[in-house]
Design an enzyme around this catalytic site. Structure first.
Site, PDB file in Angstrom:
ATOM      1  N   GLY A  91      60.770  24.536  26.691  1.00  0.00           N
ATOM      2  CA  GLY A  91      60.042  23.325  26.350  1.00  0.00           C
ATOM      3  C   GLY A  91      59.307  23.394  25.028  1.00  0.00           C
ATOM      4  N   CYS A 121      56.229  24.295  24.359  1.00  0.00           N
ATOM      5  CA  CYS A 121      55.382  25.475  24.193  1.00  0.00           C
ATOM      6  C   CYS A 121      56.129  26.622  23.516  1.00  0.00           C
ATOM      7  CB  CYS A 121      54.836  25.926  25.537  1.00  0.00           C
ATOM      8  SG  CYS A 121      53.781  27.386  25.426  1.00  0.00           S
ATOM      9  N   LYS A 138      51.422  30.433  17.122  1.00  0.00           N
ATOM     10  CA  LYS A 138      50.686  31.701  17.155  1.00  0.00           C
ATOM     11  C   LYS A 138      51.359  32.747  16.280  1.00  0.00           C
ATOM     12  CE  LYS A 138      48.228  29.430  19.804  1.00  0.00           C
ATOM     13  NZ  LYS A 138      48.969  28.215  19.482  1.00  0.00           N
ATOM     14  N   THR A 178      58.566  16.885  32.571  1.00  0.00           N
ATOM     15  CA  THR A 178      59.163  16.494  31.297  1.00  0.00           C
ATOM     16  C   THR A 178      58.199  16.578  30.109  1.00  0.00           C
ATOM     17  OG1 THR A 178      58.758  14.207  32.011  1.00  0.00           O
ATOM     18  CG2 THR A 178      60.989  15.052  32.237  1.00  0.00           C
ATOM     19  N   GLY A 197      45.988  20.397  14.851  1.00  0.00           N
ATOM     20  CA  GLY A 197      45.770  20.195  13.427  1.00  0.00           C
ATOM     21  C   GLY A 197      45.011  21.337  12.791  1.00  0.00           C
ATOM     22  N   GLY A 252      47.067  13.958  18.805  1.00  0.00           N
ATOM     23  CA  GLY A 252      47.254  14.167  20.227  1.00  0.00           C
ATOM     24  C   GLY A 252      48.717  14.064  20.631  1.00  0.00           C
ATOM     25  N   ASP A 306      51.988  18.021  31.376  1.00  0.00           N
ATOM     26  CA  ASP A 306      51.552  17.000  30.422  1.00  0.00           C
ATOM     27  C   ASP A 306      51.910  15.585  30.847  1.00  0.00           C
ATOM     28  OD1 ASP A 306      50.740  19.159  28.958  1.00  0.00           O
ATOM     29  OD2 ASP A 306      51.971  18.742  27.192  1.00  0.00           O
ATOM     30  N   LEU A 329      47.757  21.288  28.699  1.00  0.00           N
ATOM     31  CA  LEU A 329      47.712  22.723  28.430  1.00  0.00           C
ATOM     32  C   LEU A 329      48.824  23.426  29.194  1.00  0.00           C
ATOM     33  CD1 LEU A 329      43.857  23.214  28.816  1.00  0.00           C
ATOM     34  CD2 LEU A 329      45.139  23.205  26.661  1.00  0.00           C
ATOM     35  N   HIS A 331      31.279  49.767  25.795  1.00  0.00           N
ATOM     36  CA  HIS A 331      30.694  49.768  24.453  1.00  0.00           C
ATOM     37  C   HIS A 331      31.502  50.679  23.537  1.00  0.00           C
ATOM     38  CE1 HIS A 331      27.673  49.807  21.271  1.00  0.00           C
ATOM     39  NE2 HIS A 331      27.796  51.132  21.246  1.00  0.00           N
TER      40      HIS A 331
END
Length: 468
Positions: free
Chosen positions: A40, A42, A51, A145, A187, A273, A314, A321, A446
């Site tokens: 899809g 992604c 990324k 879809t 964006g 969007g 979606d 997401l 740490h």
């Protein structure tokens, strides 16, 4: 005619994960995908390729700005091989896509290539590229879809100079001036890629701040950092027109005073969007209802008004997401198997993969104020961490919002290095309804960035961070 227990229409993160879970639960499962590759938006033109470019451009940015301070000297000029950068991105996508195909084979899921559309509630027609078709029978159907980039009615997206995120991921050149319409996640991520590579980047946003759905403190900090990096912002500006003349794109936007700002660039990225994608689905033939916004209407179990048809991701209400779609895909599969899964939509994290990264889960400070919830807030800056100083990643902070009476964590908002990974700690804590004190009493290694979470929890508990 082939018959299946479950037919999934769409192979994005929601669809393919749902198909895998269905197969794991013993259902004879098929997945229908219109494009030649699985995964899809992604995997092909969204999360994964963006990324890849963000990481490549980050390496270049580090080499240009920070290597000398780290004692790394590279003889000669550092140059961008943009063609190789795009090729590497393609390689990453190919690896992920082939991985999905492997998972389909491993789980004995039938993959059917073509556009899936309903003939009725139990029959899905799959139309191939050559115009031929086949019909499969399905006891249950899962609509997955996804979505497509949205636009504004007066913008003519030519996919050459006036582009969407899909085209922005495969440009042949680095823009001289990229004008971005929309200051949201997509964006800003793509804007930072090209900013690092030498482009001038201007962002036009209708709202009064970027990433407007996230906590205002995150927006303020990200704006400050990106401005420092060279990005220009035009918030509270309503785009009036986008026109192309040869290789020049002119964007005109009106501010609140009525003044017109004119921006000229060689590319304009329309990033306002995404919209649910049901084109060609013929949902009406199955009797499936759509909302006024074009989403598939579902109940709390993601079931449509037709009992054997479900929808996820979606194409239904909620945040667009990939991980939300995955959770919904699993939920539907388990419901079909008679189980009783659940999703807490308040605990679906949101992430912006700029650098610094931005991540959040739960309620924003603005939402708590609007709801009249009494809360307390604790923040801790990354610049106070030894790990951040060591890596030179000192921008940002962690903010924890907790109930004023019970100390239960209501929201966690972060901006800084690796917060896309750190947010999982907050999701885990909130899933088990932890208090800020619970987090503050957990041992954090740490030196790590995660110590900022502990310190913010200490600040929220009784205002006693140890290192500030």
């Amino acid at each position: 005619m082939s018959s299946f227990d479950v037919v999934v229409i769409g192979s994005g993160p929601g669809g393919y994960v749902s198909a895998i879970r269905c197969a794991q639960l013993g259902f004879n499962t098929a997945i229908v995908e219109k494009y030649p590759t699985l995964g899809g938006t992604c995997l092909n033109v969204g999360c994964i390729p963006s990324k890849a470019l963000l990481d490549s451009s980050h390496h270049y940015d580090d080499a240009m700005k920070h290597f000398k301070e780290h004692g790394i000297e590279i003889p000669g000029d550092i140059k961008v091989n943009f063609e190789q950068m795009i090729n590497r991105k393609k390689g990453v996508v190919d690896q992920n896509v082939s991985g999905i195909q492997y998972l389909m084979d491993k789980n004995k899921i039938t993959v059917i290539q073509g556009v899936g559309s309903f003939e009725d509630a139990t029959h899905v027609k799959v139309t191939k590229e050559d115009g031929s078709s086949e019909t499969v029978e399905a006891k249950n159907v899962i609509i997955a879809t996804g979505s497509k980039p949205a636009s504004l009615p007066f913008i003519d997206i030519d996919k050459e100079r006036i582009i969407t995120s899909t085209e922005a991921l495969k440009l042949k050149e680095i823009p001289k001036h990229l004008v971005i319409i929309g200051g949201g996640v997509i964006g800003l991520e793509l804007g930072q890629v090209y900013l690092r590579l030498g482009a001038k980047v201007s962002v036009v946003e209708y709202m009064d701040r970027i990433i407007p759905t996230m906590d205002a403190a995150l927006s303020k900090e990200l704006t400050k950092v990106l401005k420092k990096q060279g990005m220009k912002f035009y918030t509270s500006h309503k785009v009036q027109s986008v026109e192309r003349d040869g290789d020049t794109v002119t964007v005109k936007a009106e501010n609140k005073k009525g003044d017109i700002e004119t921006l000229e660039g060689d590319y304009a990225l329309v990033s306002v969007g995404r919209r649910p994608y049901t084109d060609g689905l013929d949902a009406d033939k199955a009797g499936v209802k759509l909302t006024e916004r074009g989403q598939v209407e579902v109940n709390d179990h993601l079931q449509t008004n037709v009992s054997n048809i479900y929808a996820i991701g979606d194409v239904v209400r909620g945040a667009m997401l990939a991980h939300k779609a995955e959770e919904e895909g699993v939920l539907v599969a388990e419901i079909l198997a008679g189980q009783k899964p659940h999703i807490n939509y308040n605990l679906i994290p949101g992430v912006v993969y700029t650098w610094p990264e931005v991540a959040a889960v739960g309620k924003t400070e603005e939402q708590l104020k609007e709801a009249g919830v009494e809360y307390k807030s604790g923040s801790f800056p990354f610049k106070a961490l030894g790990r951040s100083r060591a890596s030179m990643d000192t921008d940002g902070f962690v903010k924890i919002l907790a109930d004023a009476k019970t100390d239960e964590v209501l929201g966690v908002h972060m901006i800084g290095a690796r917060v896309a990974d750190l947010i999982a700690e907050a999701v885990t804590a909130m899933e088990f309804r932890a208090s800020a004190e619970d987090i503050s009493r957990m041992s954090h290694a740490h030196p790590t960035y995660a110590e900022a979470v502990k310190e913010a929890a200490l600040a929220a508990t009784d205002n006693r961070p140890l290192h500030l």
